[in-house]
Design an enzyme around this catalytic site. Sequence first.
Site, short mmCIF file in Angstrom:
data_model
loop_
_atom_site.label_atom_id
_atom_site.label_comp_id
_atom_site.label_asym_id
_atom_site.label_seq_id
_atom_site.Cartn_x
_atom_site.Cartn_y
_atom_site.Cartn_z
N ASP A 9 -3.09 27.90 14.21
CA ASP A 9 -3.98 26.84 14.71
C ASP A 9 -4.06 25.74 13.66
OD1 ASP A 9 -7.22 26.96 16.36
OD2 ASP A 9 -6.19 25.26 15.47
N ASP A 107 -2.62 22.44 19.80
CA ASP A 107 -2.42 22.77 18.38
C ASP A 107 -2.45 24.27 18.08
OD1 ASP A 107 -5.16 23.37 18.50
OD2 ASP A 107 -5.52 22.60 16.48
N GLU A 108 -2.20 25.09 19.09
CA GLU A 108 -2.29 26.55 18.88
C GLU A 108 -1.13 27.27 19.53
OE1 GLU A 108 -6.21 28.68 19.96
OE2 GLU A 108 -6.25 26.67 20.81
P1 TTP Z 1 -9.27 22.89 17.89
O1 TTP Z 1 -8.12 23.66 17.31
O2 TTP Z 1 -10.35 23.66 18.57
O3 TTP Z 1 -9.98 22.04 16.76
P2 TTP Z 1 -9.39 21.30 15.50
O4 TTP Z 1 -7.92 21.53 15.37
O5 TTP Z 1 -9.80 19.87 15.56
O6 TTP Z 1 -10.18 21.95 14.31
P3 TTP Z 1 -9.99 23.41 13.68
O7 TTP Z 1 -8.89 24.09 14.44
O8 TTP Z 1 -9.65 23.17 12.24
O9 TTP Z 1 -11.32 24.09 13.86
O10 TTP Z 1 -8.74 21.82 18.93
C1 TTP Z 1 -7.53 21.11 18.74
C2 TTP Z 1 -7.67 19.68 19.17
O11 TTP Z 1 -8.08 19.62 20.54
C3 TTP Z 1 -8.71 18.91 18.39
O12 TTP Z 1 -8.19 18.33 17.20
C4 TTP Z 1 -9.20 17.90 19.38
C5 TTP Z 1 -8.99 18.55 20.73
N1 TTP Z 1 -10.28 19.03 21.28
C6 TTP Z 1 -10.98 18.21 22.15
O13 TTP Z 1 -10.52 17.11 22.48
N2 TTP Z 1 -12.20 18.64 22.62
C7 TTP Z 1 -12.74 19.85 22.28
O14 TTP Z 1 -13.85 20.19 22.72
C8 TTP Z 1 -11.99 20.70 21.39
C9 TTP Z 1 -12.55 22.03 20.98
C10 TTP Z 1 -10.77 20.24 20.91
MG MG Z 2 -7.12 23.47 15.51
#
Ligand code: TTP
Ligand code: MG
Length: 345
Positions: A9, A107-108
């Site tokens: 992630d 992103d996962e």
């Molecule tokens: P995440 O992997 O949940 O968040 P992140 O990568 O920003 O932070 P981290 O993993 O370090 O905790 O989500 C990936 C992307 O998806 C995030 O950069 C933005 C988008 N996203 C949204 O647009 N709305 C949301 O509610 C979430 C959770 C994510």
């Molecule tokens: Mg993330």
Amino acid sequence: MDKIIMHVDLDAFYAACEEQRSPELRGKPIIVGADPKEGKGRGVVSTCNYEVRKFGIHSGMPISWAYKRAPHAIYLPVDMAYYTKISQQIMQLLQKKVKKFEQISIDEAFLDISSLGYEGAEKLAKGMKAEIKKKFGLTCSIGISQNKLIAKIASDFQKPNGLTVVKPHEVKLFLYPLSVRKLIGVGPKTEAALKELGVETIGELAAAQREKLERIFGKFGLLLYEEARGIYEDEVSEDGEIKSISRQATFAEDISEKELILAALNDLINEVLDEAASYRIKFKAIIVKVRYSNFETHTKQKKFKTPLRKEEVKAWAKVLLKSFLKEKRKIRLIGFAVSDLVFSS
Ligand code: TTP
Ligand code: MG
């Protein structure tokens, strides 16, 4: 052979992409999302970097709240086309490393790395982190364990830039002290319901009676019982392509008002279609999901011969939703997905 699964992630993904694009932003507090309009803006935070998370700001929070807490932050609009391009390159890099690869969001991804053993898995993870950092300037967090559930919890465990390996004999020690919120499917409501039973940690959930959980939560209770024991059967899919794009939302309170449910569905459709468009993906099936207040969950699907336009999607989704609303039952969650994807370039 025992299964070994890796979950990757990327850290603060949209915000980290922005920092890469504009070096002058690095190290500053960055919020990506709706325009805050000096506190009057509507819409939400998509994500923010770790510099600003210490003010309690997170994804999904109204942008006006974020502005109250961090008026000094740098606010940037969402640039899906840019993040999607970076995501595709990173996902390709990951996919090349293994046979079984499944991307689950922008992103996962999950990788099945059973053949490597835990030592090999850890080595691969370190190599990937270094390669992603070198080629894209981004950090990611990686979890490695016996199934998707624990790998995903592990990747979150030492974010950002973490690497957490949970070997089979360490699973209980790892899971039991954590909050039940870490389990897949447990949101604030289930958390509150479990708290009423005196259950706050995964260890306490593992000690609960299976019959009791089933009586209170239905089928979901059985899932909870298994998850607390680290049991999660879902396989990493073979071909790595995204099979569907989905969004779901849990209502703050269970509701039966048709207009509110329909409005929520429309929002989900817009988000899913935006994501599909950013990947240049078309689709030939739509799915509407509803979870009633007793956790009973139903889906309805409609397939088409040719890809659909937005207005057609909305009209058909409404038709599918209607059949769930006939009985006026209270709904706790609604979901929307597109599948039978057609990838275009
Ligand atoms: P995440 O992997 O949940 O968040 P992140 O990568 O920003 O932070 P981290 O993993 O370090 O905790 O989500 C990936 C992307 O998806 C995030 O950069 C933005 C988008 N996203 C949204 O647009 N709305 C949301 O509610 C979430 C959770 C994510
Ligand atoms: Mg993330």
